[in-house]
Design an enzyme around this catalytic site. Structure first.
Site, mmCIF file in Angstrom:
data_model
loop_
_atom_site.group_PDB
_atom_site.id
_atom_site.type_symbol
_atom_site.label_atom_id
_atom_site.label_comp_id
_atom_site.label_asym_id
_atom_site.label_seq_id
_atom_site.Cartn_x
_atom_site.Cartn_y
_atom_site.Cartn_z
ATOM 1 N N VAL A 234 9.096 9.336 17.422
ATOM 2 C CA VAL A 234 9.356 10.187 16.257
ATOM 3 C C VAL A 234 10.799 9.992 15.799
ATOM 4 O O VAL A 234 11.355 10.837 15.094
ATOM 5 C CB VAL A 234 9.076 11.676 16.570
ATOM 6 C CG1 VAL A 234 7.598 11.901 16.798
ATOM 7 C CG2 VAL A 234 9.899 12.166 17.763
ATOM 8 N N ALA A 235 11.415 8.879 16.189
ATOM 9 C CA ALA A 235 12.814 8.585 15.865
ATOM 10 C C ALA A 235 12.866 7.717 14.608
ATOM 11 O O ALA A 235 12.727 8.216 13.495
ATOM 12 C CB ALA A 235 13.476 7.894 17.059
ATOM 13 N N ARG A 236 13.051 6.438 14.773
ATOM 14 C CA ARG A 236 13.033 5.453 13.702
ATOM 15 C C ARG A 236 12.311 4.214 14.213
ATOM 16 O O ARG A 236 12.398 3.877 15.401
ATOM 17 C CB ARG A 236 14.451 5.083 13.241
ATOM 18 C CG ARG A 236 15.173 6.176 12.465
ATOM 19 C CD ARG A 236 14.561 6.371 11.093
ATOM 20 N NE ARG A 236 15.330 7.312 10.279
ATOM 21 C CZ ARG A 236 15.103 8.605 10.205
ATOM 22 N NH1 ARG A 236 14.141 9.149 10.960
ATOM 23 N NH2 ARG A 236 15.818 9.381 9.407
ATOM 24 N N ASP A 259 5.044 7.845 14.734
ATOM 25 C CA ASP A 259 5.235 8.430 13.409
ATOM 26 C C ASP A 259 6.108 7.535 12.545
ATOM 27 O O ASP A 259 6.184 7.735 11.338
ATOM 28 C CB ASP A 259 5.869 9.820 13.522
ATOM 29 C CG ASP A 259 5.963 10.516 12.171
ATOM 30 O OD1 ASP A 259 4.932 10.535 11.460
ATOM 31 O OD2 ASP A 259 7.042 11.029 11.821
ATOM 32 N N GLU A 264 8.445 -0.470 7.764
ATOM 33 C CA GLU A 264 7.967 0.806 7.243
ATOM 34 C C GLU A 264 8.233 0.874 5.745
ATOM 35 O O GLU A 264 9.344 0.558 5.320
ATOM 36 C CB GLU A 264 8.681 1.958 7.959
ATOM 37 C CG GLU A 264 8.139 3.330 7.595
ATOM 38 C CD GLU A 264 8.815 4.455 8.361
ATOM 39 O OE1 GLU A 264 9.342 5.363 7.682
ATOM 40 O OE2 GLU A 264 8.813 4.425 9.606
ATOM 41 N N HIS A 283 5.184 8.647 9.017
ATOM 42 C CA HIS A 283 6.527 9.237 8.953
ATOM 43 C C HIS A 283 6.476 10.628 8.315
ATOM 44 O O HIS A 283 7.122 10.897 7.289
ATOM 45 C CB HIS A 283 7.483 8.331 8.184
ATOM 46 C CG HIS A 283 8.925 8.596 8.516
ATOM 47 N ND1 HIS A 283 9.913 7.655 8.355
ATOM 48 C CD2 HIS A 283 9.554 9.708 9.006
ATOM 49 C CE1 HIS A 283 11.089 8.171 8.723
ATOM 50 N NE2 HIS A 283 10.887 9.425 9.118
ATOM 51 N N VAL A 284 5.744 11.516 8.954
ATOM 52 C CA VAL A 284 5.565 12.871 8.436
ATOM 53 C C VAL A 284 6.125 13.921 9.396
ATOM 54 O O VAL A 284 5.776 15.093 9.314
ATOM 55 C CB VAL A 284 4.075 13.160 8.136
ATOM 56 C CG1 VAL A 284 3.595 12.334 6.956
ATOM 57 C CG2 VAL A 284 3.203 12.902 9.368
#
Length: 320
Positions: A234-236, A259, A264, A283-284
């Site tokens: 859930v970082a990058r 995520d 991306e 990415h939510v």
């Protein structure tokens, strides 16, 4: 502030919300609404406080920065600031860069727990079973009794641990840039990862993307994780070496819940879409109903401090 042709001064604040929607904004500033559209709401040279449009990408974020000759503060509404960093060299010295610490913790931590539970309990498999009218019963891993490693123990990492507390995990280990002690236990450094990874059933990535974390999760990192372990990002996306992760997923040795991805947005046809044992969300992590009220409260607080000449919160760096 900059002088107008009439000799008055302008102190424009660019906001990604209409000013009338934000309670508590101080008087004495000129509020202009810009959500990243092609037309600017005013002259960028008059902007003293720039709030970066949310989820509009790096190109939009950076576009006006080179012309912001009077800007004093660049404020993101994300926890990460990597999307604006390429534009900081366009600014004069002394500009403060602030992030949105306090805005995304609840939403991102919620999604993290959802990804962990959905992956362990194979919720995607049940969804496919429902679509195909198949009754897919069986035994599945539980979060209870698992060892969890949180890599990136800032405010979001701490919020994730808060939500892990009721789930009867065997252990939660924490890793951050520097070692320290918290009420819940020690925080290790990245140097300790080789000793921590083999004991982790679930590895959660919530670290910022910077030179020390880009590609951190490489082939060696993944190889140190035990068979059947779950990686949650859930970082990058850039924290993970996608090619190395694909190799582990395709072998069936590891599972992942992502995520964020690299690249991306993940393009159609990319092998990660259909890799085994992977759950992908677009990415939510911060995109929930909790975002706007927290973001608006942060802006009201920051701009009140700014107008009064008081120290700002969440200052990440200063140009120059």
């Amino acid at each position: 502030m900059t002088e107008t042709t009439a000799g008055a001064t302008r102190a424009d604040v660019w906001l990604p919300f209409p000013a009338e929607e934000i309670d508590g904004l101080p008087e004495g500033l000129d509020y202009l609404f810009w959500d990243g559209g092609p037309e600017y709401p005013g002259d960028p040279a008059d902007c003293v406080y720039y709030v970066v449009p949310y989820l509009k990408g790096s190109e939009v974020a950076i576009r006006p920065m080179g012309a912001m000759s009077a800007v004093q503060v660049v404020q993101t509404l994300s926890a990460g600031i990597d999307h604006v960093e390429p534009g900081l060299g366009l600014l004069h010295a002394g500009v403060r860069l602030c992030n949105a610490k306090g805005v995304h913790e609840a939403s991102t931590a919620e999604l993290t727990l959802a990804l962990i539970l959905a992956s362990l309990r194979d919720i995607p498999g049940f969804v496919h079973g429902q679509v195909n009218e198949e009754w897919r019963s069986g035994f599945f891993p539980a979060l209870a009794d698992k060892s969890v490693l949180i890599v990136g123990y800032g405010s979001i990492g701490a919020a994730i641990e808060d939500r892990l507390a009721p789930f009867e995990c065997a252990r939660v280990a924490r890793v951050a840039r520097s070692a320290r002690t918290t009420e819940r236990g020690p925080v290790h450094t990245l140097d300790d990862l080789p000793a921590l990874l083999p004991e982790a059933d679930v590895v959660v990535l919530s670290t910022p993307l910077n030179p020390s974390t880009r590609g951190l999760v490489d082939a060696d990192f993944l190889a140190a994780m035990p068979d059947g372990a779950l990686l949650v990002n859930v970082a990058r996306g850039g924290v993970v070496d996608t090619k190395a992760l694909l190799a582990e997923l395709e072998s069936g040795r590891l599972r992942a819940a992502l995520d964020v991805t690299d690249p991306e947005p993940l393009p159609a046809g990319h092998p990660l879409w259909h890799a085994p044992n992977v759950l992908i969300t677009p990415h939510v992590g911060g995109s929930t109903s909790a975002f706007e009220p927290r973001a608006k409260r942060l802006l009201a607080t920051q701009l009140t401090r700014f107008a009064a000449g008081e120290p700002l919160i969440n200052v990440v760096s200063t140009t120059g």
